[in-house]
Each structure stands twice: as structure tokens, then as C-alpha cells.
Design a protein around this motif. Structure first.
Motif, short mmCIF file in Angstrom:
data_model
loop_
_atom_site.label_atom_id
_atom_site.label_comp_id
_atom_site.label_asym_id
_atom_site.label_seq_id
_atom_site.Cartn_x
_atom_site.Cartn_y
_atom_site.Cartn_z
N PRO A 290 -7.32 -69.08 19.02
CA PRO A 290 -5.99 -68.46 18.87
C PRO A 290 -5.92 -67.39 17.80
N ALA A 291 -7.05 -67.08 17.16
CA ALA A 291 -7.01 -66.03 16.14
C ALA A 291 -6.75 -64.67 16.77
N THR A 292 -7.16 -64.52 18.00
CA THR A 292 -6.91 -63.27 18.73
C THR A 292 -6.19 -63.60 20.04
N THR A 293 -5.80 -62.57 20.70
CA THR A 293 -5.26 -62.75 22.06
C THR A 293 -6.40 -63.12 22.99
N ASP A 294 -6.06 -63.66 24.15
CA ASP A 294 -7.10 -64.05 25.09
C ASP A 294 -7.62 -62.88 25.90
N PHE A 295 -7.27 -61.68 25.53
CA PHE A 295 -7.78 -60.49 26.21
C PHE A 295 -7.93 -59.38 25.18
N GLY A 296 -8.78 -58.41 25.52
CA GLY A 296 -8.96 -57.23 24.70
C GLY A 296 -8.71 -55.97 25.51
N VAL A 297 -8.75 -54.82 24.82
CA VAL A 297 -8.48 -53.54 25.46
C VAL A 297 -9.66 -52.62 25.22
N MET A 298 -10.17 -52.01 26.32
CA MET A 298 -11.23 -51.01 26.23
C MET A 298 -10.60 -49.65 26.52
N PHE A 299 -10.69 -48.75 25.54
CA PHE A 299 -10.06 -47.43 25.64
C PHE A 299 -11.10 -46.42 26.10
N LEU A 300 -10.81 -45.72 27.20
CA LEU A 300 -11.65 -44.64 27.72
C LEU A 300 -10.96 -43.32 27.40
N PRO A 301 -11.54 -42.43 26.61
CA PRO A 301 -10.84 -41.24 26.11
C PRO A 301 -10.66 -40.13 27.13
N VAL A 302 -11.22 -40.23 28.35
CA VAL A 302 -11.12 -39.18 29.36
C VAL A 302 -10.36 -39.74 30.56
N GLU A 303 -9.35 -39.01 30.99
CA GLU A 303 -8.54 -39.48 32.12
C GLU A 303 -9.35 -39.55 33.40
N GLY A 304 -10.25 -38.58 33.63
CA GLY A 304 -11.07 -38.61 34.83
C GLY A 304 -11.97 -39.83 34.88
N LEU A 305 -12.54 -40.19 33.74
CA LEU A 305 -13.37 -41.40 33.68
C LEU A 305 -12.55 -42.65 33.95
N SER B 107 -21.07 -53.66 30.76
CA SER B 107 -21.75 -54.06 29.52
C SER B 107 -20.83 -53.85 28.32
N PHE B 108 -20.02 -52.76 28.32
CA PHE B 108 -19.05 -52.56 27.24
C PHE B 108 -18.01 -53.68 27.21
N ALA B 109 -17.50 -54.06 28.40
CA ALA B 109 -16.51 -55.12 28.47
C ALA B 109 -17.08 -56.45 27.98
N ALA C 70 -12.27 -51.75 36.93
CA ALA C 70 -11.29 -52.23 35.96
C ALA C 70 -10.78 -53.61 36.35
N GLN C 71 -10.50 -53.83 37.61
CA GLN C 71 -10.01 -55.14 38.05
C GLN C 71 -11.07 -56.22 37.90
N ARG C 72 -12.34 -55.88 38.18
CA ARG C 72 -13.40 -56.89 38.09
C ARG C 72 -13.66 -57.30 36.65
N ILE C 73 -13.70 -56.36 35.73
CA ILE C 73 -13.97 -56.73 34.34
C ILE C 73 -12.75 -57.44 33.73
N GLN C 74 -11.55 -57.18 34.25
CA GLN C 74 -10.39 -57.92 33.77
C GLN C 74 -10.47 -59.38 34.20
N GLN C 75 -10.97 -59.61 35.42
CA GLN C 75 -11.12 -60.99 35.89
C GLN C 75 -12.31 -61.70 35.22
N ASP C 76 -13.42 -60.98 35.03
CA ASP C 76 -14.63 -61.61 34.51
C ASP C 76 -14.63 -61.75 33.00
N TYR C 77 -14.17 -60.71 32.28
CA TYR C 77 -14.29 -60.70 30.83
C TYR C 77 -12.94 -60.65 30.11
N LYS C 78 -11.85 -60.61 30.85
CA LYS C 78 -10.51 -60.53 30.26
C LYS C 78 -10.38 -59.31 29.34
#
Length: 434
Positions: free
Chosen positions: A302-317, A289-291, A327-335
């Protein structure tokens, strides 16, 4: 001698027979021949007997001579052996006497050596005793010194240890107080993290610190609307160079589904597969849902890149999201690319290298222009330098002419002056030179 006599008798018989044969045939009868034959036979028998006796006697004499020679030889051999035995006995006696003398000398040398060894042993024992006494005395002195130093060092060490232990106990008491304060702060932090708004602020603060550390302020922006005409503002966006004057934005949004992640950790502690599966599904739903929000609100090429970045502040998460394949699924589905604190730093370092490459490419045209102007100025400088070199060569030639020719003429004049004497009217000539 007897053999020679027999031979002469036989020769006489042969001569008698020859004389008879030379007689006329008429005077020699058969009886005479028979008589002669009988005489010859008798003579031959006698000669044979005498020869046989002579040979037998010669053999006996020769055997006696050989026996006497053998006896003589035995006597000589016995004498030689007796002489040799006497010589050997004399030699053995001399050798025995020499050996006896050598044995006496060796016994004397051994006795003398034993005396010397006894003297050396006594001297060594005396020195060893003195050395041992000296060593014992020095060891006692060293032992006393070491005991004193050890006692002093032990006292100092114990005093320092007690002082250090006292300071550490004081620090422990102080740390216990700080830990109590920290425990209270952790409770407050837990209360803060229980709110969705405050969790987002925590991730935003961590992401801002990373961006501020790795990038310059003109390389990113905060709270900016990346989609044209949209009121949705992303927390951070990287400023990438575009084709025109307007930059291309790369949106970065911090998300922290703490409640879903804590539920998953609690499920791991209970070791209940059903509870773990339910917590994994809930975490996957929240992350997806966040993605989807990032894709729908902040990405518009073209105002933005065709992908975005979601930052998770905890390494374990972040590790859990990557391990589960979310991570791979949301990269394929939502870029949308998922990044943790470590991977975010690596991503920004890579982009920083890209920024430097673009800056170098942008400045390369200016560098070539500067190099062209430098080349023009260098051609002008080369011409001026050539003219200056020609003038220097001309001045050098004139100076060489002045120094060489004029100096030689003046030197010749001075030589003429030095050769003048007072009687030759030197002053008049000097006046004429003037």
C-alpha cells in the motif's frame, strides 16, 4: 233595329194565336186552326228570312266596320311610326352635332396638349442638356481628382510594398541563416537522441514541464524511492492522500524507444509488410520491457498505488502503441497505464479535481467548527442586541416624555406671555413667572 222589328212581329203572331185559343171551342174549327198554322208558318219563314238577311247584312257591316277600323289603326300606326322616326332622326342629328362638337373640342384639347408636351419636351431637353454638361464637367473634375489620388496612393503603396519586400527579403536572408544554424542544431539533436541516456532525459524534461504547469510542488516529488527500503528511484511520483500520515505514491516514469519507433517509420516508408511486422514486434518488446521495469521497481501497494504510469513524450509513438493494442496488454499484465503528452495532461487534470475534492472534505470539519463558534457568538450578539434595543426603547420613551409633555407646558406658558399687553402689568407677571 231590324232585329227588334222581327221580334215584335213574332210576338204579334204569338198573341194572335193566344187570342184564337182563348175563343170558345165551339167557334174554332179545324180550318181555322190550319189557317192559323199556315199563317204562323208563313210568318215564321218570313221572320227567318228577314233574320237571315239581317244577320248577313250585320255581319257584312261589322266586317266593313272592322276593316275601316283596321285601316284607321294602320293610318294611326304609320303616323306614330313616322313621328317616332322623325323624333329619332332629330335625336340622332342632335347627338351627331354634339359628337361633332365634342370631337372638335377634343381635337383642340389634343392640339393644346401636344403644344404643351412639345414645350415641356423642349424644356426637359434643355435641362437635360445643361445637366449632362454639368455632370460631364463634374465627372471630368472627379476623374482628375481620382487620377491624382490613385497616382499618389499607387506611389505610396508601391513605396511601402518595396520597403516591405526589402524588409521581408532581409528577414528571409536572416531566416535562412537561422535555418542553417537550426539544421546544425538538428544534427546535434539527432546525435543526442541516438544515446539512450539523453533520450530518457528528453522525456523526463517534458514530463517535468507538464507536471510543473498543472500541479503544485507539494502534490508531486522528483527522484523518489516509492518502495520502502528500495534504492530504485522513479523520476516523478504523485503524492496521493493515504489512510494515515504517510502519503500514497503514484509512480510516473518517462520512456522513449526512439530507435524502435524510427525503425517502424522507416518500415512504413518502404511499404514492406515483413519489415513493418518486424519493427512492430521490436517496438512491442521494448515497450513491454519498460512496463515490466516500472512494475518491478516502483510499484508496491500500500505504499504506492497498484498501478504506475509510463509517459511517452511523442504523440505518434503513443498513438502507435495504443493502435497496436500494446497499451491494453501491458495494463492487464503489468498494471502500467500508457500516457502521451495530451492524455497525461487530461490525467493530471482529473487528479487535480480529486485533490480539490479531498481538500474540501478535509476542510469541511473545520468549516463546521467555525460555523458552530459563529452560532454561539451570534446568540451572544442577539442577547446584547435585545438589551440594547430595550435600552433604546426606554430612552426613546423618556425623550418622548421630555419633548412632548414639557414642550407643551412651555408652549402654553409662552402663549400666555404672548397674550399679555403692556397695560396689563406684563412685566410684573413676567417677574412672578420667574
Amino acid at each position: 233595329m231590324e232585329i227588334a222589328t222581327l221580334l215584335l212581329a213574332a210576338l204579334a203572331c204569338v198573341l194572335s194565336l193566344a187570342s184564337l185559343l182563348r175563343r170558345p171551342s165551339g167557334g174554332l174549327t179545324g180550318e181555322d186552326l190550319e189557317k192559323v198554322r199556315q199563317d204562323l208558318l208563313a210568318e215564321v219563314r218570313l221572320t227567318r228570312q228577314e233574320l237571315t238577311g239581317t244577320l248577313t247584312q250585320g255581319t257584312a257591316q261589322q266586317a266593313e266596320v272592322q276593316r275601316q277600323a283596321a285601316e284607321q289603326q294602320d293610318k294611326h300606326l304609320q303616323q306614330a311610326m313616322q313621328q317616332l322616326a322623325a323624333q329619332q332622326k332629330a335625336t340622332l342629328d342632335s347627338t351627331l352635332s354634339q359628337l361633332t362638337l365634342m370631337s372638335q373640342q377634343l381635337q383642340g384639347a389634343a392640339s393644346q396638349q401636344n403644344q404643351q408636351l412639345e414645350a415641356i419636351r423642349g424644356s426637359v431637353e434643355t435641362r437635360l442638356s445643361a445637366l449632362q454638361a454639368d455632370n460631364n464637367q463634374k465627372l471630368n473634375e472627379m476623374r482628375q481628382t481620382v487620377d491624382q489620388k490613385l497616382e499618389k496612393a499607387l506611389d505610396e503603396t508601391l513605396n511601402r510594398s518595396f520597403s516591405q519586400v526589402s524588409r521581408q527579403l532581409a528577414e528571409v536572408y536572416k531566416g535562412l541563416g537561422e535555418m542553417q544554424t537550426l539544421a546544425a542544431g538538428v544534427g546535434d539533436l539527432k546525435k543526442v537522441l541516438s544515446n539512450v541516456k539523453t533520450r530518457g532525459i528528453l522525456g523526463e524534461i517534458q514530463l517535468g514541464a507538464i507536471l510543473q504547469e498543472l500541479l503544485t510542488p507539494d502534490q508531486y516529488a522528483e527522484n523518489i524511492a516509492t518502495r520502502p527500503g528500495s534504492t530504485q528511484r522513479v523520476e516523478f511520483a504523485l503524492k496521493l492522500p493515504g489512510d494515515g500520515e504517510q502519503p500514497v505514491w503514484m509512480p510516473i516514469d518517462a520512456k522513449y524507444p526512439a530507435d524502435a519507433y524510427e525503425a517502424l517509420l522507416d518500415a512504413y516508408d518502404t511499404a514492406d509488410p515483413a519489415q513493418v511486422d518486424a519493427a512492430v514486434k521490436e517496438l512491442d518488446r521494448r515497450v513491454r520491457s519498460f512496463a515490466k521495469d516500472i512494475h518491478d521497481k516502483y510499484i508496491e501497494p500500500p505504499a504506492t498505488t497498484d498501478f504506475g504510469v509510463m509517459f511517452l513524450p511523442v504523440e505518434g509513438l503513443y498513438a502507435e502503441v495504443v493502435r497496436r493494442g500494446t497499451a491494453q496488454r501491458i495494463q492487464q499484465d503489468y498494471k502500467v497505464v500508457v500516457a502521451g503528452p495530451t492524455t497525461m495532461s487530461a490525467l493530471l487534470n482529473s487528479l487535480q479535481m480529486g485533490f480539490r475534492t479531498l481538500a474540501i472534505q478535509k476542510r469541511s470539519g473545520e468549516v463546521w467548527g467555525v460555523l458552530g463558534r459563529v452560532r454561539t457568538e451570534f446568540d451572544t450578539f442577539a442577547k446584547a442586541l435585545s438589551q440594547t434595543q430595550n435600552r433604546l426603547n426606554q430612552a426613546s420613551n423618556e425623550l418622548e416624555n421630555l419633548v412632548g409633555v414639557r414642550t407643551r407646558q412651555i408652549q402654553r406658558r409662552l402663549d400666555e406671555v404672548s397674550r399679555l399687553s403692556p397695560d396689563d402689568g406684563g412685566p410684573a407677571q413676567l417677574t412672578g413667572l420667574k
